[in-house]
Design an enzyme around this catalytic site. Sequence first.
Site, short mmCIF file in Angstrom:
data_model
loop_
_atom_site.label_atom_id
_atom_site.label_comp_id
_atom_site.label_asym_id
_atom_site.label_seq_id
_atom_site.Cartn_x
_atom_site.Cartn_y
_atom_site.Cartn_z
N THR A 237 0.84 -1.19 0.00
CA THR A 237 0.00 0.00 0.00
C THR A 237 0.88 1.25 0.00
O THR A 237 0.41 2.35 0.33
CB THR A 237 -0.93 0.03 1.24
OG1 THR A 237 -0.12 -0.04 2.42
CG2 THR A 237 -1.91 -1.11 1.22
N ARG A 239 4.07 2.50 -2.53
CA ARG A 239 4.17 2.97 -3.91
C ARG A 239 4.48 1.77 -4.79
O ARG A 239 5.23 0.88 -4.38
CB ARG A 239 5.27 4.04 -4.06
CG ARG A 239 4.89 5.40 -3.49
CD ARG A 239 3.79 6.05 -4.32
NE ARG A 239 3.50 7.43 -3.90
CZ ARG A 239 2.59 7.77 -2.99
NH1 ARG A 239 1.93 6.82 -2.35
NH2 ARG A 239 2.37 9.03 -2.71
N GLU A 268 0.25 3.68 -13.09
CA GLU A 268 -1.07 4.03 -12.61
C GLU A 268 -1.69 5.11 -13.48
O GLU A 268 -1.00 6.09 -13.81
CB GLU A 268 -1.01 4.50 -11.14
CG GLU A 268 -0.59 3.38 -10.20
CD GLU A 268 -0.61 3.78 -8.73
OE1 GLU A 268 -0.91 4.97 -8.43
OE2 GLU A 268 -0.33 2.93 -7.88
N HIS A 287 -5.29 2.32 -5.73
CA HIS A 287 -4.55 3.35 -4.98
C HIS A 287 -5.53 4.20 -4.16
O HIS A 287 -5.52 5.43 -4.23
CB HIS A 287 -3.72 4.23 -5.91
CG HIS A 287 -2.59 4.93 -5.21
ND1 HIS A 287 -1.42 5.27 -5.83
CD2 HIS A 287 -2.45 5.35 -3.93
CE1 HIS A 287 -0.61 5.86 -4.98
NE2 HIS A 287 -1.22 5.93 -3.80
#
Length: 324
Positions: A237, A239, A268, A287
């Site tokens: 959780t 990067r 992302e 994210h």
Amino acid sequence: MQGAKVVFLHGLRPEIVDVITQYTPDGWTTELATAATPIDEQKAMVEDADFLLVYGARLHDDVLRAAENARLVQLLAAGYDSMNLPLMAALEVPCANNGGANSWAVADHALLLMLALYKQLMPVEPATREGRWNAPITGSNTFEMANKLVGVLGIGNIGRQVARRVLGFDAQVQYYDLYPLDEERERELDVRRVSLDELFRTSDIVTCHAPLTPQTRHIVNRERLAMMKPTAVLINTARGPVVDESALIEALRNGVIAGAGLDVFEQEPVDPDNPLLRMDNVVVTPHMAGTTWNTWFRRAQFGYENMQRVWNGEAPQAIARDFD
């Protein structure tokens, strides 16, 4: 004395902007800019700004250079890997992150991913709806947290909150961090410091909470994944680039580790063709770990209080480190 001017560069919905800007101190002003605001206009806005407040939009170098009177760049996010810290250092403008304001939210999410993997949540939920009662459950593929050894990679604000939560499930916690806790803090948290290799070799769950720096990029690589137990799972959780994604895909395909829970990815938004999205032993989210309604109030309060510290001649808190 005239109050401070804050320029808030953001990519947020109006209702969230309203929550944040209500923390503007009396006598101060907060002006708004977004990623769609032309760069020349941003530059003009920041020329007389005392503070730059940033979330969800890129702070361009030219805009930063134009902010000649800025005393602090205050982030509302925990991560600062997109910030040009060397340029800020050259301009003598410190950068601060959110001071752990989203640590509860991210820690909750890390635990959610662990439990989702251990309880086979993703396959059993649709199976139950479709009338395939208990079909995915074999009796040997669900687990409990009690007595598991959780390895926390990065024991900052978020890592410490994760430790507290898993200890509540009767797990044990070990950790690795470039900046370890002192012995008193370790006793208080009931955590044990280990080497990086030992963390990967012995943990049942490795959960990543380190910032993205040159030292942590791909710290979870092929060699370290190979050290893990075949029954172990990886949680990220932090990067995406903390984990070498190609190595993780290979490890999951070959049964090197049992599963992964991922809120972040190297690219992302994640590519829809990413193999991780098609793996039954992977739980994925977009994210979102740090994004809860509750966090905006804490982020805003900390951010404006930190700017007030600087305005009053005090040192800011939660300064972002440049690890280059």
